[in-house]
Motif scaffolding. Structure first.
Motif, short mmCIF file in Angstrom:
data_model
loop_
_atom_site.label_atom_id
_atom_site.label_comp_id
_atom_site.label_asym_id
_atom_site.label_seq_id
_atom_site.Cartn_x
_atom_site.Cartn_y
_atom_site.Cartn_z
N ARG A 2 7.03 -14.24 -1.62
CA ARG A 2 7.56 -13.29 -0.90
C ARG A 2 5.51 -13.40 0.00
N GLN A 5 5.76 -8.16 4.19
CA GLN A 5 6.82 -7.45 3.87
C GLN A 5 6.41 -5.96 4.82
N THR A 6 7.44 -5.96 5.26
CA THR A 6 7.18 -4.56 6.40
C THR A 6 8.23 -4.04 5.74
N GLN A 7 7.51 -2.15 5.22
CA GLN A 7 7.80 -1.36 4.82
C GLN A 7 8.22 -0.17 5.45
N SER A 23 11.88 -2.41 7.98
CA SER A 23 11.82 -3.16 6.59
C SER A 23 11.97 -4.74 6.76
N ASN A 25 11.45 -8.60 4.89
CA ASN A 25 11.15 -9.58 4.16
C ASN A 25 10.68 -10.87 4.34
N GLU A 27 9.72 -15.04 3.33
CA GLU A 27 9.32 -15.42 2.52
C GLU A 27 8.83 -16.66 3.05
N TYR A 62 1.24 -7.66 2.96
CA TYR A 62 0.72 -9.64 2.95
C TYR A 62 -0.05 -9.82 1.94
#
Ligand SMILES: Nc1ncnc2c1ncn2[C@@H]1O[C@H](COP(=O)(O)OP(=O)(O)OP(=O)(O)O)[C@@H](O)[C@H]1O
Ligand SMILES: [Mg+2]
Length: 259
Positions: A2, A5-7, A23, A25, A27, A62
């Motif tokens: 990964r 990622q936005t959460q 949200s 991911n 890769e 990140y």
């Protein structure tokens, strides 16, 4: 692995909710397409990842690190570069100088610690440095712009100006490249060239998040897609899955999609 990622990223502009708990991911090594109708929040998402804006809520992670509060320049140094929906280049500089300025940007001191005078001194110094020039020329070659090396940027045909923006972004040696409509305004032949260039960049190991309205480009190039609609993620999957999703057809392909 990964990469990003936005959460639950949320962004308000006054009362307007431009992004709502988005949200996803990314890769390492993939090409992720970001689609959705006008005003869906696509550019806002890139603005947040690249540090132009901070999220109102949620975070961007990140390489396992929360970068949501960092400044754009700090995020660039960490390996995230972007292009703009409306081309941003130095019109009065040559094509080579445009790439050299981007290389200076990435150099240790960073642009914000340099006053403009010394910034351009550094650019001039780079111009005298055969190694820096060779690097810049390599970048120009990778986007097919070498023959325009000494052309003033304002004289470039539009498609070439779009490529110069990509070369400038690459000059900062990104691990993640954010492309905001790199094919908009291009004719079909130019779109095909753009697809080739982006694919080559990806094959060299750069992860890509690409906003695009041109369906052929997005279908050809993306390993996965996410769809935004009124600031919400309404679908995610392979291009095939996404384009056969009834919700996506209704929201995006039904009426509002532009050519
Ligand atoms: N800096 C800003 N200040 C206020 N509102 C903004 C700002 N940036 C974006 N918006 C609003 O946020 C919403 C999302 O805009 P955004 O530019 O992210 O859409 P988009 O998906 O990129 O659209 P397009 O396909 O037209 O480029 C829109 O309603 C827009 O007007
Ligand atoms: Mg946009």
């Amino acid at each position: 692995m990964r990469l990003l990622q936005t959460q639950k990223v949320t962004k308000y502009f006054g009362g307007l909710c431009a992004l709502k708990e988005v949200s996803f991911n990314l890769e390492q090594g993939e090409v992720m397409g970001l689609i959705g109708p006008n005003g869906a929040g696509k550019t806002t998402l890139i603005n947040i990842i690249s540090g132009a804006f901070h999220p109102s809520q949620g975070k961007v992670v990140y390489h396992g690190r929360d970068i949501s509060r960092l400044k754009a320049h700090q995020i660039n140094v960490l390996g995230i570069a972007r292009t703009f929906q409306v081309v941003r280049i130095f019109k009065r500089l040559t094509v080579l100088e445009n790439v050299l300025t981007a290389m200076v940007d990435r150099s240790k001191e960073g642009p914000w610690k340099l006053v403009w005078g010394s910034f351009f001194k550094r650019v001039c110094a780079f111009k005298q440095d055969p190694e820096a020039c060779a690097t810049a020329e390599g970048l120009l070659a990778s986007v097919g712009l070498l023959r325009y090396r000494d052309e003033q940027a304002e004289n470039l045909p539009y498609a070439m100006a779009k490529r110069l923006e990509i070369a400038r972004a690459l000059a900062t040696r990104p691990k993640l490249l954010l492309l905001d409509e790199p094919s908009s305004g291009l004719n079909p032949a130019e779109q095909n060239e753009q697809i080739k260039i982006i694919r080559q960049i990806n094959e060299q190991g750069v992860t890509i998040l690409i906003i695009e309205h041109v369906m052929k480009v997005i279908m050809d190039i993306s390993h996965r897609l996410i769809v935004l609609h009124y600031g919400e993620k309404i679908a995610e999957g392979t291009p095939k899955e996404v384009y056969s999703d009834p919700l996506v057809v209704e929201a995006y392909l039904g009426g509002e999609a532009h050519a």
